[in-house]
Write a protein that holds these residues in place. Structure first.
Motif, mmCIF file in Angstrom:
data_model
loop_
_atom_site.group_PDB
_atom_site.id
_atom_site.type_symbol
_atom_site.label_atom_id
_atom_site.label_comp_id
_atom_site.label_asym_id
_atom_site.label_seq_id
_atom_site.Cartn_x
_atom_site.Cartn_y
_atom_site.Cartn_z
ATOM 1 N N GLU A 116 30.255 46.487 52.967
ATOM 2 C CA GLU A 116 30.843 45.164 52.793
ATOM 3 C C GLU A 116 32.346 45.275 52.553
ATOM 4 N N VAL A 117 33.095 44.371 53.185
ATOM 5 C CA VAL A 117 34.545 44.310 53.053
ATOM 6 C C VAL A 117 34.932 42.883 52.704
ATOM 7 N N ILE A 118 35.792 42.733 51.687
ATOM 8 C CA ILE A 118 36.256 41.413 51.288
ATOM 9 C C ILE A 118 37.511 41.069 52.076
ATOM 10 N N ILE A 119 37.522 39.880 52.651
ATOM 11 C CA ILE A 119 38.652 39.400 53.445
ATOM 12 C C ILE A 119 39.296 38.224 52.714
ATOM 13 N N ALA A 161 30.997 47.509 41.816
ATOM 14 C CA ALA A 161 32.120 46.663 41.425
ATOM 15 C C ALA A 161 32.434 45.597 42.469
ATOM 16 N N LEU A 162 32.004 45.810 43.702
ATOM 17 C CA LEU A 162 32.378 44.914 44.793
ATOM 18 C C LEU A 162 31.929 43.471 44.577
ATOM 19 N N PRO A 163 30.671 43.200 44.211
ATOM 20 C CA PRO A 163 30.263 41.799 43.990
ATOM 21 C C PRO A 163 31.066 41.111 42.888
ATOM 22 N N ARG A 164 31.348 41.837 41.808
ATOM 23 C CA ARG A 164 32.131 41.267 40.710
ATOM 24 C C ARG A 164 33.549 40.963 41.170
ATOM 25 N N PHE A 165 34.113 41.862 41.982
ATOM 26 C CA PHE A 165 35.466 41.659 42.488
ATOM 27 C C PHE A 165 35.498 40.469 43.445
ATOM 28 N N ALA A 166 34.478 40.359 44.283
ATOM 29 C CA ALA A 166 34.396 39.236 45.220
ATOM 30 C C ALA A 166 34.323 37.910 44.465
ATOM 31 N N GLU A 167 33.531 37.885 43.403
ATOM 32 C CA GLU A 167 33.415 36.670 42.589
ATOM 33 C C GLU A 167 34.753 36.320 41.951
ATOM 34 N N GLY A 185 50.797 59.384 40.540
ATOM 35 C CA GLY A 185 50.347 60.408 41.467
ATOM 36 C C GLY A 185 48.880 60.737 41.326
ATOM 37 N N GLU A 186 48.093 59.743 40.987
ATOM 38 C CA GLU A 186 46.661 59.984 40.825
ATOM 39 C C GLU A 186 45.855 58.738 41.177
ATOM 40 N N LYS A 187 44.576 58.975 41.413
ATOM 41 C CA LYS A 187 43.664 57.891 41.743
ATOM 42 C C LYS A 187 43.281 57.144 40.470
ATOM 43 N N LEU A 188 43.158 55.829 40.573
ATOM 44 C CA LEU A 188 42.687 55.020 39.462
ATOM 45 C C LEU A 188 41.305 54.482 39.783
ATOM 46 N N GLN A 189 40.501 54.291 38.762
ATOM 47 C CA GLN A 189 39.148 53.770 38.961
ATOM 48 C C GLN A 189 39.198 52.371 39.575
ATOM 49 N N ASP A 190 38.227 52.080 40.453
ATOM 50 C CA ASP A 190 38.179 50.766 41.105
ATOM 51 C C ASP A 190 38.089 49.616 40.104
ATOM 52 N N SER A 191 37.615 49.901 38.906
ATOM 53 C CA SER A 191 37.463 48.856 37.898
ATOM 54 C C SER A 191 38.775 48.150 37.582
ATOM 55 N N ILE A 192 39.918 48.811 37.844
ATOM 56 C CA ILE A 192 41.199 48.202 37.530
ATOM 57 C C ILE A 192 41.476 46.980 38.403
ATOM 58 N N TYR A 193 40.920 46.960 39.611
ATOM 59 C CA TYR A 193 41.119 45.796 40.468
ATOM 60 C C TYR A 193 40.518 44.548 39.837
ATOM 61 N N ILE A 194 39.415 44.736 39.124
ATOM 62 C CA ILE A 194 38.771 43.611 38.441
ATOM 63 C C ILE A 194 39.485 43.312 37.127
ATOM 64 N N SER A 195 39.626 44.330 36.284
ATOM 65 C CA SER A 195 40.135 44.103 34.931
ATOM 66 C C SER A 195 41.591 43.643 34.926
ATOM 67 N N LEU A 196 42.453 44.301 35.710
ATOM 68 C CA LEU A 196 43.877 43.950 35.683
ATOM 69 C C LEU A 196 44.132 42.597 36.340
ATOM 70 N N THR A 197 43.478 42.337 37.460
ATOM 71 C CA THR A 197 43.642 41.052 38.139
ATOM 72 C C THR A 197 43.217 39.906 37.238
ATOM 73 N N ASP A 198 42.082 40.080 36.592
ATOM 74 C CA ASP A 198 41.577 39.056 35.689
ATOM 75 C C ASP A 198 42.523 38.869 34.503
ATOM 76 N N HIS A 199 43.018 39.989 33.975
ATOM 77 C CA HIS A 199 43.913 39.896 32.810
ATOM 78 C C HIS A 199 45.218 39.180 33.172
ATOM 79 N N ILE A 200 45.823 39.553 34.290
ATOM 80 C CA ILE A 200 47.087 38.929 34.697
ATOM 81 C C ILE A 200 46.914 37.425 34.883
ATOM 82 N N HIS A 201 45.833 37.047 35.534
ATOM 83 C CA HIS A 201 45.568 35.617 35.756
ATOM 84 C C HIS A 201 45.422 34.887 34.426
ATOM 85 N N PHE A 202 44.652 35.470 33.513
ATOM 86 C CA PHE A 202 44.419 34.860 32.213
ATOM 87 C C PHE A 202 45.706 34.813 31.394
#
Length: 281
Positions: free
Chosen positions: A21-24, A55-61, A86-103
């Protein structure tokens, strides 16, 4: 590409050739669309395909509820953090940081900014990540025309650290508290001030970060080479005495006595700090 699921007029889900699944995202990309319709590529602004499928369904929501501008701004910040660190971050940041910034933006507009009680510690213990947090405020200001306070740079820093360690946010706060406590014990034991720019100090901070995480997760480093510990203990008696104070504190506050290996590593790091600061005294 065809529509697999419609979340709103601007967000939908498709499936790539591998069946993932890919979110557009895009203004009007889902308008008057139904499942099975072909997606207009000219309307696509962003694609998200997370490696963490849970994490994908939560991110889509989340994307269905947050303006595109906030989502793209968060992505820019995350990419900047990845490049800087210079390192990979966990995918969870897409959910947590996006939600935090919006809030945070919504709270700020209502005149309700939350003070960050750990701001001083964050600046001192995570200087590299905090600089990213400060740069994130500039990105938010330039793109979203919102001037968030410095405290928010600290909260953004927590989310970055969380994504580095893949730990929970309460643990990150508690981890910072433990690090501060150990740093204070060492500082007052030797009565010195840290050189926060030195590589030795940065190595000590990195060691404490993972050490504090182990305490909170109740995991222990098993002792292997007892003889080496005995040698180091005898060679660096002043640093050993300091570690004994750390050990007593951890037992009293966290019921976590140091193993010989943990004591060994702490003695070595503390001795390096002590020697370096003594040489420049």
């Amino acid at each position: 590409m065809k529509v697999h699921k419609i979340l709103n007029n601007n967000v939908l889900v498709t499936v790539d050739p591998s069946g993932n699944e890919v979110i557009i995202m895009g203004r009007g990309v889902g308008f008057k669309k139904k499942e099975g319709d072909v997606i207009d590529p000219s309307l696509i602004e962003k694609k998200f395909s997370l490696s963490n499928k849970e994490a994908l369904p939560r991110f889509a929501e989340l994307l269905s509820e947050i303006p595109i501008e906030v989502v793209t701004t968060s992505e820019i910040i995350i990419n900047y953090a990845k490049e800087t660190l210079g390192e990979k971050l966990q995918d969870s940041i897409y959910i947590s940081l996006t939600d935090h910034i919006h809030f945070a933006i919504e709270r700020h507009k209502q005149g309700f900014d939350i003070p960050n009680g750990f701001l001083w510690e964050i600046k001192k213990l995570y200087p590299k990540e905090f600089k990213i947090g400060m740069h994130a405020l500039n990105i938010i200001r330039d793109r979203l025309k919102v001037e968030l306070p410095e405290d928010e740079a600290g909260f953004i820093t927590f989310h970055i650290i969380n994504a580095q360690l893949n730990d929970t946010m309460p643990n990150i706060v508690n981890m910072t508290k433990i690090m501060r406590e150990i740093l204070n014990i060492v500082k007052y034991h030797f009565k010195f001030e840290y050189d926060e720019e030195s590589l030795t100090y940065q190595r000590f901070i990195t060691h404490l970060k993972f050490f504090a995480q182990r305490i909170l997760n109740n995991s222990f480093v098993a002792s292997h080479d007892v003889s080496l510990y005995e040698i180091v203990k005898e060679k660096y008696p002043t640093s050993y005495q300091c570690v004994k104070r750390v050990d007593l504190h951890l037992i009293q506050q966290y019921e976590h006595p140091l193993t010989d290996d943990e004591s060994l590593y702490l003695i070595i790091h503390i001795e390096r700090l002590r020697s370096e600061l003594s040489a420049h005294a």
